[in-house]
Structure formats: structure tokens, C-alpha cells
Design an enzyme around this catalytic site. Structure first.
Site, PDB file in Angstrom:
ATOM      1  N   GLU A 156      -9.151 -11.578  -6.984  1.00 41.22           N
ATOM      2  CA  GLU A 156      -8.286 -10.395  -6.834  1.00 41.22           C
ATOM      3  C   GLU A 156      -7.113 -10.430  -7.817  1.00 41.22           C
ATOM      4  O   GLU A 156      -6.744  -9.399  -8.389  1.00 41.22           O
ATOM      5  CB  GLU A 156      -7.777 -10.312  -5.389  1.00 41.22           C
ATOM      6  CG  GLU A 156      -8.903  -9.997  -4.413  1.00 41.22           C
ATOM      7  CD  GLU A 156      -8.452  -9.934  -2.960  1.00 41.22           C
ATOM      8  OE1 GLU A 156      -7.267 -10.213  -2.667  1.00 41.22           O
ATOM      9  OE2 GLU A 156      -9.296  -9.600  -2.111  1.00 41.22           O
ATOM     10  N   LYS A 185       0.838  -1.205   0.000  1.00 41.99           N
ATOM     11  CA  LYS A 185       0.000   0.000   0.000  1.00 41.99           C
ATOM     12  C   LYS A 185       0.872   1.254   0.000  1.00 41.99           C
ATOM     13  O   LYS A 185       2.077   1.198   0.322  1.00 41.99           O
ATOM     14  CB  LYS A 185      -0.889  -0.020   1.252  1.00 41.99           C
ATOM     15  CG  LYS A 185      -1.869  -1.195   1.317  1.00 41.99           C
ATOM     16  CD  LYS A 185      -2.751  -1.072   2.558  1.00 41.99           C
ATOM     17  CE  LYS A 185      -3.759  -2.199   2.632  1.00 41.99           C
ATOM     18  NZ  LYS A 185      -4.723  -2.007   3.750  1.00 41.99           N
ATOM     19  N   ASN A 229      -1.794   0.329   7.046  1.00 43.35           N
ATOM     20  CA  ASN A 229      -1.242  -0.933   7.557  1.00 43.35           C
ATOM     21  C   ASN A 229      -0.391  -1.700   6.527  1.00 43.35           C
ATOM     22  O   ASN A 229      -0.286  -2.910   6.566  1.00 43.35           O
ATOM     23  CB  ASN A 229      -2.355  -1.797   8.154  1.00 43.35           C
ATOM     24  CG  ASN A 229      -3.460  -2.069   7.179  1.00 43.35           C
ATOM     25  OD1 ASN A 229      -3.376  -1.682   6.008  1.00 43.35           O
ATOM     26  ND2 ASN A 229      -4.499  -2.734   7.626  1.00 43.35           N
ATOM     27  N   TYR A 265     -12.604  -3.387  -2.337  1.00 46.72           N
ATOM     28  CA  TYR A 265     -13.092  -3.241  -0.959  1.00 46.72           C
ATOM     29  C   TYR A 265     -14.621  -3.146  -0.927  1.00 46.72           C
ATOM     30  O   TYR A 265     -15.185  -2.370  -0.151  1.00 46.72           O
ATOM     31  CB  TYR A 265     -12.459  -2.002  -0.312  1.00 46.72           C
ATOM     32  CG  TYR A 265     -11.000  -2.168   0.078  1.00 46.72           C
ATOM     33  CD1 TYR A 265     -10.537  -3.329   0.707  1.00 46.72           C
ATOM     34  CD2 TYR A 265     -10.078  -1.151  -0.149  1.00 46.72           C
ATOM     35  CE1 TYR A 265      -9.202  -3.475   1.061  1.00 46.72           C
ATOM     36  CE2 TYR A 265      -8.736  -1.288   0.216  1.00 46.72           C
ATOM     37  CZ  TYR A 265      -8.316  -2.457   0.820  1.00 46.72           C
ATOM     38  OH  TYR A 265      -6.989  -2.603   1.201  1.00 46.72           O
ATOM     39  N   ARG A 289       2.599  -6.300   9.808  1.00 48.33           N
ATOM     40  CA  ARG A 289       1.891  -5.176  10.428  1.00 48.33           C
ATOM     41  C   ARG A 289       2.349  -4.974  11.877  1.00 48.33           C
ATOM     42  O   ARG A 289       2.468  -3.842  12.341  1.00 48.33           O
ATOM     43  CB  ARG A 289       0.387  -5.407  10.349  1.00 48.33           C
ATOM     44  CG  ARG A 289      -0.165  -5.228   8.933  1.00 48.33           C
ATOM     45  CD  ARG A 289      -1.586  -5.741   8.823  1.00 48.33           C
ATOM     46  NE  ARG A 289      -2.215  -5.408   7.547  1.00 48.33           N
ATOM     47  CZ  ARG A 289      -3.363  -5.922   7.154  1.00 48.33           C
ATOM     48  NH1 ARG A 289      -4.020  -6.786   7.923  1.00 48.33           N
ATOM     49  NH2 ARG A 289      -3.876  -5.581   5.987  1.00 48.33           N
ATOM     50  N   HIS A 323      -1.857  -5.380   1.773  1.00 50.22           N
ATOM     51  CA  HIS A 323      -3.096  -6.140   1.609  1.00 50.22           C
ATOM     52  C   HIS A 323      -2.714  -7.584   1.331  1.00 50.22           C
ATOM     53  O   HIS A 323      -1.747  -7.840   0.607  1.00 50.22           O
ATOM     54  CB  HIS A 323      -3.920  -5.619   0.421  1.00 50.22           C
ATOM     55  CG  HIS A 323      -5.001  -6.579   0.025  1.00 50.22           C
ATOM     56  ND1 HIS A 323      -6.197  -6.668   0.703  1.00 50.22           N
ATOM     57  CD2 HIS A 323      -5.042  -7.541  -0.938  1.00 50.22           C
ATOM     58  CE1 HIS A 323      -6.934  -7.631   0.151  1.00 50.22           C
ATOM     59  NE2 HIS A 323      -6.255  -8.184  -0.843  1.00 50.22           N
ATOM     60  N   ARG A 347      -1.291 -14.548   4.940  1.00 52.02           N
ATOM     61  CA  ARG A 347      -2.164 -13.847   5.907  1.00 52.02           C
ATOM     62  C   ARG A 347      -1.527 -13.909   7.300  1.00 52.02           C
ATOM     63  O   ARG A 347      -1.555 -12.928   8.035  1.00 52.02           O
ATOM     64  CB  ARG A 347      -3.555 -14.492   5.977  1.00 52.02           C
ATOM     65  CG  ARG A 347      -4.520 -14.102   4.911  1.00 52.02           C
ATOM     66  CD  ARG A 347      -4.991 -12.674   4.951  1.00 52.02           C
ATOM     67  NE  ARG A 347      -5.990 -12.370   5.957  1.00 52.02           N
ATOM     68  CZ  ARG A 347      -6.723 -11.253   5.953  1.00 52.02           C
ATOM     69  NH1 ARG A 347      -6.582 -10.347   5.000  1.00 52.02           N
ATOM     70  NH2 ARG A 347      -7.592 -11.017   6.913  1.00 52.02           N
ATOM     71  N   THR A 400      -5.458  -6.815  11.204  1.00 57.75           N
ATOM     72  CA  THR A 400      -5.684  -5.587  10.426  1.00 57.75           C
ATOM     73  C   THR A 400      -5.070  -4.358  11.098  1.00 57.75           C
ATOM     74  O   THR A 400      -4.415  -3.543  10.448  1.00 57.75           O
ATOM     75  CB  THR A 400      -7.202  -5.380  10.231  1.00 57.75           C
ATOM     76  OG1 THR A 400      -7.744  -6.550   9.616  1.00 57.75           O
ATOM     77  CG2 THR A 400      -7.490  -4.165   9.362  1.00 57.75           C
ATOM     78  N   PHE A 444     -15.531   5.082   7.106  1.00 55.10           N
ATOM     79  CA  PHE A 444     -14.123   5.357   6.807  1.00 55.10           C
ATOM     80  C   PHE A 444     -13.769   5.098   5.337  1.00 55.10           C
ATOM     81  O   PHE A 444     -12.624   5.317   4.935  1.00 55.10           O
ATOM     82  CB  PHE A 444     -13.189   4.549   7.724  1.00 55.10           C
ATOM     83  CG  PHE A 444     -13.348   3.051   7.630  1.00 55.10           C
ATOM     84  CD1 PHE A 444     -12.757   2.329   6.598  1.00 55.10           C
ATOM     85  CD2 PHE A 444     -14.092   2.364   8.576  1.00 55.10           C
ATOM     86  CE1 PHE A 444     -12.905   0.958   6.505  1.00 55.10           C
ATOM     87  CE2 PHE A 444     -14.243   0.972   8.493  1.00 55.10           C
ATOM     88  CZ  PHE A 444     -13.638   0.279   7.450  1.00 55.10           C
TER      89      PHE A 444
END
Ligand code: UDP
Ligand code: MG
Length: 153
Positions: free
Chosen positions: A126, A9, A112, A49, A102, A115, A85, A91, A57
Site C-alpha cells: 500500500e 478518508k 469511517n 480495495y 472510529r 484506512h 490498527r 470497521t 457496496f
């Protein structure tokens, strides 16, 4: 073998954490089968998303994800969705376990840094969203037998 989608990100790009994330991916033994830089926009983020579009948010999330280009990666490995993951952590960076990306590199619930696809089914969707077929490479490193036992591949 299974594949998963990773996005580095803007919070990773701007904080110069690309190398740290890629290093952990390589050290773990995951295969990078696609990688490119791209600028996201609201259209693709509304798809990506979709489960968050109604959240208060969401506009802030779109702003944070479009502030600069991102790096998208496709990783391959046995059970790689679950493996990556768990490397990513919870998160919210303040709650993510030390040792996770993270947990080690951020303190925010939004900024964070990465993804990671959350299921094999979503990973397929995805990957198709972010990569064209000819941007993905089907190869195995020659040391694959040092990474996995014969009955794991
Ligand atoms: N997010 C946020 N506030 C929240 C929950 C999520 O800003 O309360 C952002 C955050 O960047 C997160 C992304 O939305 O990574 C996607 O949320 P999801 O619940 O899918 O978490 P993830 O799968 O990234 O752990
Ligand atoms: Mg998610």
C-alpha cells in the site's frame, strides 16, 4: 522500523477531523515519514480495495472515497501496523470501542474516517501504491530515546 499506510478518508476531511487524527498519531509517539493530499479515482481504489470489488457496496465505497481529496500518511514505529490498527478500531464505527478513532469520531460502517493497513505485507504494497520513494523521509526525531527504550529500537 516498521511502516504502515494511513488514509484520512473524505469523511475525515469533510468533517474537519484531520487535526484530531494527526494529534493522536503525534501524541502516541508514531513518526510521520510521509504525508500528502491526493484525489483518488476508481482505478486506484480497485487495487486498494481488491478484496471488496465484488461486494454490492463497492460502487458506493468508490463514490464515498472520491467525493473529495484524501490525505495519505506513512507512519513509522515499532509494530506500527498493529499499533495503528488498534488505535483505529473496528470497521463499523457503531461497534468500534470508545477510545479508538472510529469509536470516538464516527457512527458508520463506510464513512469511517480512516484506512489503516492490516498487515506488514499489505502495508509495504500500500505504501508503494500511494507514495513515490522520494516522498518518504527516513529520519528519527531527536527525542527518539524518550519514545522508545534503547533495546526497542
Ligand atoms: N466497507 C463498507 N461496507 C462493509 C465493509 C466495508 O462500506 O460492509 C468499507 C469501509 O469504508 C471499510 C472499507 O470498506 O473501511 C474497507 O473494508 P475492510 O473490510 O478492509 O475494513 P477496514 O480494514 O477498513 O477496517
Ligand atoms: Mg482493510
Amino acid at each position: 522500523m516498521e511502516r504502515t499506510l494511513v488514509i484520512l478518508k473524505p469523511s475525515a476531511i469533510e468533517r474537519s477531523l484531520v487535526g484530531e487524527v494527526v494529534k493522536r498519531i503525534e501524541q502516541k509517539g508514531l513518526i510521520i515519514c510521509g504525508m500528502k493530499m491526493m484525489q483518488l479515482d476508481e482505478k486506484i481504489l480497485r487495487e486498494h480495495y481488491a478484496h471488496l470489488v465484488e461486494k454490492p457496496f463497492f460502487p458506493m465505497l468508490v463514490a464515498s472515497m472520491t467525493v473529495c481529496p484524501v490525505i495519505v500518511m506513512c507512519l513509522e514505529g515499532k509494530d506500527v501496523v498493529e499499533v495503528f490498527r488498534s488505535m483505529t478500531g473496528s470497521t463499523n464505527g457503531r461497534k468500534a470501542a470508545p477510545g479508538t478513532l472510529r469509536g470516538d469520531f464516527c457512527v458508520s460502517g463506510q464513512q469511517n474516517i480512516v484506512h489503516a493497513s492490516d498487515s506488514v505485507e499489505n502495508a509495504k504494497i500500500e505504501i508503494a501504491r500511494f507514495f513515490k520513494p522520494d516522498e518518504l523521509f527516513d529520519f528519527k526525531p531527536r527525542n527518539i530515546r524518550s519514545i522508545y527504550a534503547d533495546d526497542e529500537i
